[in-house]
Structures are given as C-alpha cells and as structure tokens.
Motif scaffolding. Structure first.
Motif, short mmCIF file in Angstrom:
data_model
loop_
_atom_site.label_atom_id
_atom_site.label_comp_id
_atom_site.label_asym_id
_atom_site.label_seq_id
_atom_site.Cartn_x
_atom_site.Cartn_y
_atom_site.Cartn_z
N TRP A 1 -1.92 -7.97 -8.61
CA TRP A 1 -1.73 -6.94 -7.59
C TRP A 1 -1.03 -7.57 -6.40
CZ3 TRP A 1 -5.81 -7.37 -10.79
CH2 TRP A 1 -6.15 -6.24 -11.54
N THR B 1 1.62 -2.81 -4.41
CA THR B 1 0.78 -1.98 -5.29
C THR B 1 0.35 -0.74 -4.52
OG1 THR B 1 -0.05 -3.95 -6.43
CG2 THR B 1 -1.31 -1.91 -6.68
N TYR C 1 -2.02 1.78 -3.71
CA TYR C 1 -3.45 1.98 -3.91
C TYR C 1 -3.84 3.45 -3.96
CZ TYR C 1 -2.81 1.69 1.19
OH TYR C 1 -2.35 1.83 2.47
#
Length: 616
Positions: free
Chosen positions: A63, A67, A69
């Motif tokens: 990650w 990334t 989220y």
C-alpha cells in the motif's frame, strides 16, 4: 520576547456550555492497550518496500500514498483496545499553577493518545465515573464508514452515557494521519475530556523522526458552567477571553512563571527531519502557528494527504490539524514556537498575550529561554488555501445543479428569555438546533419513526453515491470553523457577499479542490462544499466554536436512511438509552437547559440548576 496578539477590540459573540461537578476523583488506571490479530492481510498493490525514513510514501509493502482508501480496504486489521475512565476532580492543580475543577480521562490532561495503524480497529471502553454528568466521545474526522452508531454524538447517534455506566466504541480507521477525540456532551471537552488520535500510514514526504501529536488549545480557569451563563447574555458582549493557551497541556501562568507552570519544550535532533502533528483542540480560539527561524513542510491537512508545500506559518481554526515536517537545519539552540491570535477578537482572544512553547535542539541548554524574537506575525482569521490532495477528486460541473444543491443560511438572533434578558442564538435555516439526549435520531430510525421534532434541524439526503452540494451563507460578521461528521468534504469555493448560483459558478473549483473535515468560513461570506453520499448514517454539521454550536449553529444530514438499519446493529443503542432515561428521571439536574448542542427555548435559567451540575 514574544509577539503580542494586539489590542482588544469589541467583536465576537458567543454562548458556551458545559460544567463540572464538585467531587474528588477516584484513582483511575492507565489505558489498557492490546494488539490482537483481526484478520489476514490481503495485498493491495505492487510491492513498494517498507515504510522508513527514505520510503515514507510506501506502507507495509503493498500500500502507498496513492492507495485510494475510499475504495480499497486498508492493510492492518488489528485491534487497539483502550480503557477510558472519566472522573471529576474538584481541586485539580492545572498546568499553569491555578487550581480548578476539571474532568479528566484516566487522571490526565490531555487524555491518553490513541495510536493505531492504517486499517486497524480501535476499541475504547468508556467508563463514566462521574456523579452528575453524562458523557459521549466523538472521534473527530474518522469517517465511520457504515458505523454511524460509533460516531459518539449524543442526541444524534446515541444517548449520553449516564453516571456509573460504560459504553464500548468499536470502529475501523480507514484513513491515516492526525486527529483527536473529545466529549460531545455540551462543551464538556473544554473541561478536559479531550485527547489526540493518530493513525500511522504513508506520508507525502520523507522524515526521520515522528515527534507525535502536538495539541494546542485555549484554556480557562473558570468552570464552563459559569462561562456559559456569562457568555450567553447579550448585555455581556463578546465571550470570555481564554486565560491561557496550552502546548501539549503545558504553559507558564500568563502573569509569569513565578505564578506556576512551565513552557513546553519540543526536542529536535540536529540535521534530522521531524514529523510534527499539529492539532487545534480549542473551544474558541483560533491562531497562527509559527517557529522562529524554521518553516513547515505541510504534508496533510486534517486527514487528507496533500502535495508537500512549504509555509512559514499556518492558520489553525478550531478542530483543524496539520501534519508538518520541520528540518533541524539551524544552529543548535532554543527557538520560540508561537501561537499568535488575531488582534480584533474576531476568532478568539486570550489573556496570555504571548502564547508560546520552546523548540530546543539536542545539545542546547534545557533551561535557557530563546533570545531571538523573530519577525512579528500579524494574525488574521483567514483559513489556509493552496493545498492539493494527492488522492484526487473531480466533480463534474454539470452535477452542481437542481436538487443536488441546497442552501443553508446562518443567522444570529437575539431573543428575549424570561429571567435572563436577551441572549445570543445562532440559527441554520432559521432553526437553532435542539437535539434530544434521550431520543437520538438513530433510535428514531430503529423504531421506523420519522416524527422527530423540527428543532432537530434534520435534512433528508436520500441519494445514493451522488454528489450533493451545500451553499452555506454566513449572514453575520464573525467567522465559523465548519465541521462535518462522516465525510471529508470538498471546498469548492469561498467568497464575500452572497452567492448566486446562476452567475458565480465560475468562482468554484471542481477539479481536485481542497478536501478536509473542518474549513474556516469568513464572516459575511459564502462557502460551497460538496461530498458524495457514500456513507449511510446521520451526520452532524456544526460550527466547532463551542459557544456557537451551544447556541444552535448546527444541522443534521440523514444520509440514505433506508439503508441504515441493514448496515449497523441499531438495537445496541437501546440498553444505554434505557440506562440514560432511568438516570434522567432521578437526576436533579435534568431536564437539560441545553440540548447537548444548545440551550432549550423558554427556560428560566436562574430558577434552577442546569443539566450539568453548577459549581459554586
């Protein structure tokens, strides 16, 4: 030695609330912290290595800072368990040498720092060991995806925790960065029920040392109860000045160190880059933060990572946070870390005219004060601009139309109350919010009951996964730090005067505007925000100046209500609400004079005690 905030000027309006009971706290244990496996980690992307001083953009190999989220599950999935015991202390020796009543978590101020890794579950067992006050804990800025019942806003998502009871909060941290937690029971956090919450994850720039959270907040020697009764009256003018500004819970007495207290000292290692997590946890005061001889490299605003940008100072509204990198590239010595307030009392005023802490290099004297006064700062109440989120969000400009756009006027009225005279009353859509402690909105949803009172100031937002926009129109001269629960919102635009949707669309930014959970709204201005309806629940939006929300400046968004019962176990609300209702029947301090956010209409305040225990 430090720079004055300037001369006082007449401005500002407010009402605050909360208070403290007169009892001695029983000893409380230190927080219990465990790390337990939650589930197997599933890789989320191409390997990038481990997070270290030269590779901060990566996190646990799979990650990284890119990334998203909001769409990909974060990577840790461990339990972080804490026990919080909230108690009353009647003769607490405060950090600046003045004894006062206080409310503390685990007998400390600020409360314990909650630490987690990106993706962890945080479990907090909150014990109300007070005698006459309810409580609830809000986890500021945590989005609570599908977990609105864990948001901790009493009267909205739960009933208060009654004295002698406990509640367990259990929520997933899907963002990373710096935040804080605080009581949402009236202005109780101004009495000490507050602490930092940090979530470790990737960073937008490299650093060597994480210095941890750095909470700066206004501080009062009076009880909040007395301040509230004084501040709400129109005849008293502006709200009370803070008695001090604390840095990590420390400072000297405003009249000098001989009266008590000490400067906070933050140690830097020469030649290293340091991550500092700035938090404004004030009730009323906003300020400009700066360090003599040093710049900040800003990498996060609130819980949103941004492209690194260098600033010599930062304005911090109430509730806002910044992750900054400070490079120890100056001569070994001591340097002032200043918090400068605007001179005209438009965003708070303090009796400490020179609020400061000390930044101290390793090898420098640990007792000497800095000698370089630096360049004076002229503070304003204007929020920071120019940040670019790394995870981009672009809104089609065509979406800003029709029913997707709502208008929320903010006004200040001065109604007359029997026995008190004229008081300040903030309104949103001509309604001062008044929530029900004993019947929160989520309990209405559990009961399939839509007959909540109009004073709840609730707006139904049924659209799913659509952009919605709010034109907030501030019709008074004072600024407001606007905070929204459950979302990081886009700030599409801010301007003076009145917004016209037909002629002023070109003043809005739809391509990756600033995104955060608190934005500073100037006086006599407009603010346009937007967010995607991807989080079913009931979400409070309010001014984070305690006195303003106390007088009604709030609104609730009921997002995708038909899905809420399927997503979260609302029946778990009932035992605590039943316990609160049993307590309320016997409490000499109820019914309340405020709703947890605001005083009730028509109460004769001088004829009985408030809902929180009055301190003589």
């Amino acid at each position: 030695m430090l720079w004055s905030t300037g001369q006082a000027a007449a401005a500002g309006w407010a009402v605050l609330l909360a208070a403290l009971p007169l009892v001695v706290a029983s000893p409380a244990p230190s927080p219990v912290i465990h790390l337990l496996p939650r589930q197997t980690i599933i890789p989320g992307g191409k390997p990038c290595g481990q997070n270290n001083a030269t590779n901060r953009r990566c996190w646990k190999n799979n990650w990284n800072i890119s990334t998203d989220y909001d769409h990909i599950n974060p990577p840790a999935f461990n339990n972080r368990v804490y026990d919080f015991h909230i108690t009353n202390v009647t003769n607490w020796l405060g950090p600046d040498g003045v004894r006062k009543p206080a409310m503390l978590i685990n007998n400390q101020f600020p409360g314990p720092t909650i630490e987690a890794d990106w993706g962890d579950y945080v479990i907090v067992n909150v014990y109300n060991d007070m005698q006459d006050n309810g409580t609830s804990i809000h986890w500021h800025g945590i989005r609570q995806y599908g977990e609105s019942n864990q948001d901790g806003a009493n009267g909205v998502t739960e009933c208060p925790i009654p004295p002698g009871s406990m509640k367990t909060y259990d929520f997933h941290v899907t963002q990373y960065g710096t935040s804080w937690y605080h009581s949402h029971y009236s202005n109780q956090y101004g009495n000490g029920v507050v602490g930092a919450l940090i979530v470790r994850g990737p960073a937008a720039a490299n650093y060597d040392i994480d210095l941890g959270p750095y909470m700066i907040n206004d501080y009062y020697h009076e009880t909040a109860d007395r301040l509230h009764l004084r501040a709400e009256l129109l005849s008293n003018g502006p709200p009370p000045d803070s008695d001090n500004i604390l840095f990590r819970g420390k400072n000297i007495h405003p009249l000098g160190s001989s009266r008590g207290g000490s400067y906070d000292r933050l140690t830097l290692t020469p030649g290293k880059k340091h991550l500092l997590r700035l938090i404004n946890a004030s009730v009323d005061n906003s300020f400009v933060v700066s360090i003599v001889g040093h710049n900040f490299t800003v990498i996060t605003n609130d819980l949103v990572a941004v492209t690194p940008v260098v600033r010599s100072s930062l304005f911090m509204a109430v509730g806002q946070r910044y992750d900054v990198i400070i490079e120890a590239n100056q001569a070994v010595g001591n340097y002032w870390l200043n918090a400068t307030l605007e001179a005209n009392n438009n965003c708070g005023r303090s009796r400490n005219l020179y609020p400061a802490a000390i930044l101290s290099y390793q090898g420098a004297s640990t007792t000497a004060l800095p000698t370089n006064r630096g360049t004076p700062r002229v503070a304003t109440c204007n929020g920071e601009t120019g940040f670019s989120p790394i995870l981009t969000r672009t809104v089609p400009s065509t979406a800003f139309a029709g029913s997707a756009v709502g208008t929320l006027p903010i006004t200040l009225e001065f109604p007359n109350h029997p026995g008190r005279g004229q008081v300040f009353e903030w309104r949103v859509k001509n309604t001062p919010i008044n929530i029900e402690w004993d019947h929160p909105i989520l309990e209405y949803i559990l009961e399939n009951n839509t007959s909540w009172p109009g004073a709840a100031n609730l707006i139904d937002v049924p659209q799913a996964d659509q952009w919605v926009f709010w034109v907030i129109q501030n019709e008074f001269a004072l600024p407001h730090p606007i905070h929204l629960h459950g979302h990081d919102f886009l700030t599409l635009g801010i301007g003076s005067g009145t917004f016209n949707i037909n002629t002023m669309r070109s003043q809005l930014t739809f391509n990756n505007p600033i995104r955060r959970d608190v934005v500073q709204m100037p006086g006599n201005s407009w603010l346009v925000i937007g967010y995607k309806t991807d989080n079913p629940g009931v979400w409070l939006m309010h001014c984070h100046i305690g006195w303003h929300v106390a007088m009604g400046l709030g609104v609730q968004f009921l997002e995708r209500k038909d899905e809420i019962k399927r997503m979260m176990p609302l029946d778990q609300l009932v035992p605590n609400c039943d316990a609160w209702r049993r307590y309320a029947k016997t409490s000499p301090y109820l019914p309340k004079l405020d709703s947890g956010l605001r005083r009730r209409e028509g109460e004769e305040l001088e004829k009985r005690e408030p809902a929180w225990r009055r301190i003589a």
